[in-house]
Design an enzyme around this catalytic site. Structure first.
Site, PDB file in Angstrom:
ATOM      1  N   SER A  99       0.813  -1.213   0.000  1.00 28.49           N
ATOM      2  CA  SER A  99       0.000   0.000   0.000  1.00 28.49           C
ATOM      3  C   SER A  99       0.850   1.268   0.000  1.00 28.49           C
ATOM      4  O   SER A  99       1.605   1.516  -0.929  1.00 28.49           O
ATOM      5  CB  SER A  99      -0.959  -0.049   1.190  1.00 28.49           C
ATOM      6  OG  SER A  99      -1.938   0.959   1.098  1.00 28.49           O
ATOM      7  N   ASP A 242      -2.518   6.304  -3.439  1.00 35.43           N
ATOM      8  CA  ASP A 242      -1.340   5.676  -2.846  1.00 35.43           C
ATOM      9  C   ASP A 242      -0.887   4.536  -3.750  1.00 35.43           C
ATOM     10  O   ASP A 242      -1.426   4.351  -4.849  1.00 35.43           O
ATOM     11  CB  ASP A 242      -1.602   5.222  -1.408  1.00 35.43           C
ATOM     12  CG  ASP A 242      -2.637   4.113  -1.311  1.00 35.43           C
ATOM     13  OD1 ASP A 242      -3.361   3.888  -2.306  1.00 35.43           O
ATOM     14  OD2 ASP A 242      -2.737   3.469  -0.253  1.00 35.43           O
ATOM     15  N   ASP A 244      -1.233   1.360  -4.005  1.00 33.36           N
ATOM     16  CA  ASP A 244      -2.159   0.353  -4.546  1.00 33.36           C
ATOM     17  C   ASP A 244      -3.526   0.942  -4.858  1.00 33.36           C
ATOM     18  O   ASP A 244      -4.467   0.209  -5.158  1.00 33.36           O
ATOM     19  CB  ASP A 244      -2.279  -0.851  -3.614  1.00 33.36           C
ATOM     20  CG  ASP A 244      -2.946  -0.527  -2.289  1.00 33.36           C
ATOM     21  OD1 ASP A 244      -2.961   0.660  -1.890  1.00 33.36           O
ATOM     22  OD2 ASP A 244      -3.464  -1.453  -1.632  1.00 33.36           O
ATOM     23  N   ASP A 246      -6.000   2.305  -3.223  1.00 36.09           N
ATOM     24  CA  ASP A 246      -7.220   2.137  -2.434  1.00 36.09           C
ATOM     25  C   ASP A 246      -7.472   3.350  -1.546  1.00 36.09           C
ATOM     26  O   ASP A 246      -8.448   3.388  -0.806  1.00 36.09           O
ATOM     27  CB  ASP A 246      -7.178   0.850  -1.603  1.00 36.09           C
ATOM     28  CG  ASP A 246      -6.110   0.861  -0.511  1.00 36.09           C
ATOM     29  OD1 ASP A 246      -5.259   1.777  -0.503  1.00 36.09           O
ATOM     30  OD2 ASP A 246      -6.126  -0.061   0.332  1.00 36.09           O
TER      31      ASP A 246
END
Length: 446
Positions: A99, A242, A244, A246
């Site tokens: 992440s 960010d 990833d 999400d």
């Protein structure tokens, strides 16, 4: 053996998360999912970290060794894995990502066949299988029973269509000038495509991943570059994802970062005004500002508070029948469109709210004042049970007796203590925070 933290398995690549441990985790997860298999297919995606290739290959080795057929789709956002797992009728989905963490960290997140993150009971079962060497050995297949793996590159179109369908059909982004920071991460290709196809004039920054620049001085955790670019090109709005994708951070036309709680409040009102808020409820976390709760109460929307982590926000949403929730950090869940936080859905819903308001982003999204709140992420050397630290409860009682709200917790993924204080007196707040930091440095080796 404890493998899972607050958001899957995470650690330094090559140290805690090695090729060997990833292969073992592939074996254990494969054994777990095969017990309830429907299609014998597992979907695997990743972000843009260099270590993703090592972990992916090891993980796939474990999965195919127990007989699973694996579909590898390369760099894609975490929410895309959640969506495509269900859409492609897979038994499970796996995302390789840490992440917002630095490039040398990595992680593995699991989704069930419906696209939801695994609950703690499932995680404990996988951990038990992981520790059972005899079971891991006995479960491996041979000959024609060994699974196959294949790479598919054209699934990105399914996700793009899905995200575009979350944007109200009567609205258009034509005439909107925006800056998009993809954090050199998983959405570096898909995000610009979506906004451009909806008509926006898009200026993209940090869209050239090289394996080690993911989240580096950019993206949702460090939006300074986005703020500067918004001002430079005179954009109407800026969005930072960010690694990833999400999580979402919004910057208004002045280059100011929109507070996450204000964004939650604005989007809850957007859903209410468009008659798409299923119940007069929104879910946030214990970290959210009291002013958000009071603002929503005036609009007859009840704010429920979950533990920290989008997984816990979603669990409470499902339990209470709410279709919107989020964290002030930028994880926002619109359950009509996504099974987890999706930065792209969140950005489009934010644009819908701003367009319908007829105002500039700075005015539309700044709809209530926050109480002073300070958060410090304190690096520490050890984690002790907080209540067992001498003087801890006395300090917390003293803080609360002065009218301040406190929340002290350890990070689930890093050696850090998160200290949150909130109250109406900003000067006194600073003094109490200094005292807290000194106390925890002395007791936890900060």
């Amino acid at each position: 053996m404890k493998l899972f933290g607050t958001d899957g398995v995470r650690g330094k690549a090559g140290e805690k998360l090695t090729a060997f441990s990833a292969m073992k985790l592939g074996l254990a997860a494969g054994i777990y999912f095969r017990k309830q298999s429907k299609t014998n297919k597992i979907l695997v995606g990743k972000d843009t970290r260099r270590s993703g290739y090592m972990i992916e290959n090891a993980l796939v080795s474990g999965l195919t060794a127990v007989g699973y057929n694996v579909i590898q789709i390369g760099p894609m956002p975490t929410p895309a894995i959640a969506y495509l797992t269900e859409d492609m009728r897979c038994d499970a989905g796996i995302m390789i990502s840490a992440s917002h963490n630095p490039f040398d960290d990595n992680g593995i997140k699991f989704f069930n066949r419906f696209g939801f993150k695994l609950d703690e009971e499932a995680e404990r079962e996988i951990e038990a299988i992981y520790a059972d060497e005899a079971l891991l050995e006995a479960s491996q297949k041979s000959g024609k029973e060994i699974g196959a793996s294949k790479r598919i590159d054209d699934v990105v179109g399914r996700y793009i269509v899905h995200i575009k369908n979350s944007f109200p059909k009567e609205l258009s982004l034509h005439g909107v000038r925006m800056v998009l920071d993809t954090a050199n991460g998983a959405a570096y290709k898909v995000a610009p495509t979506i906004f451009s196809e909806l008509g926006a004039e898009v200026f993209v920054i940090n869209d050239a991943p090289n394996g080690h620049n993911i989240n580096e001085s950019c993206g949702a955790t460090q939006p300074l570059m986005l703020s500067e670019e918004v001002k430079r090109v005179r954009a109407d709005i800026g969005f930072a994802l960010d690694g990833d994708a999400d999580r979402l951070v919004v910057v208004d036309e002045r280059g100011e970062v929109v507070d996450g709680d204000k964004l939650i409040g604005a989007l809850a009102m957007h859903l209410k005004n468009s008659h798409t808020l299923e119940k007069p409820l929104a879910v946030a976390t214990v970290m959210s500002n009291l002013a958000l709760e009071e603002f929503l109460a005036k609009a007859k929307i009840k704010l429920l508070r979950a533990g920290v982590g989008d997984k816990y926000v979603l669990e409470m949403m499902q339990k209470e029948g709410a279709n919107f929730g989020g964290e002030q950090s930028g994880h926002l869940i619109f359950s009509d469109f996504a099974k987890t936080g999706d930065g792209l859905v969140s950005a489009l819903q934010t644009m819908a709210f701003v367009l319908r308001s007829g105002e500039r982003a700075s005015r539309a999204l700044n709809i209530f004042d926050l109480y002073p709140q300070k958060l410090v992420n304190l690096p520490i050397k050890q984690k002790k049970e907080l209540k067992e630290i001498e003087g801890f409860e006395a300090l917390m009682s003293e803080i609360e007796s002065q009218g301040f709200r406190q929340l002290i917790r350890y990070s689930g993924t890093e050696n850090k203590l998160r200290i949150l204080l909130e109250g109406k007196d900003g000067r006194a707040l600073e003094k109490w925070m200094e005292r807290c930091v000194e106390f925890f440095k002395a007791t936890l080796g900060g």
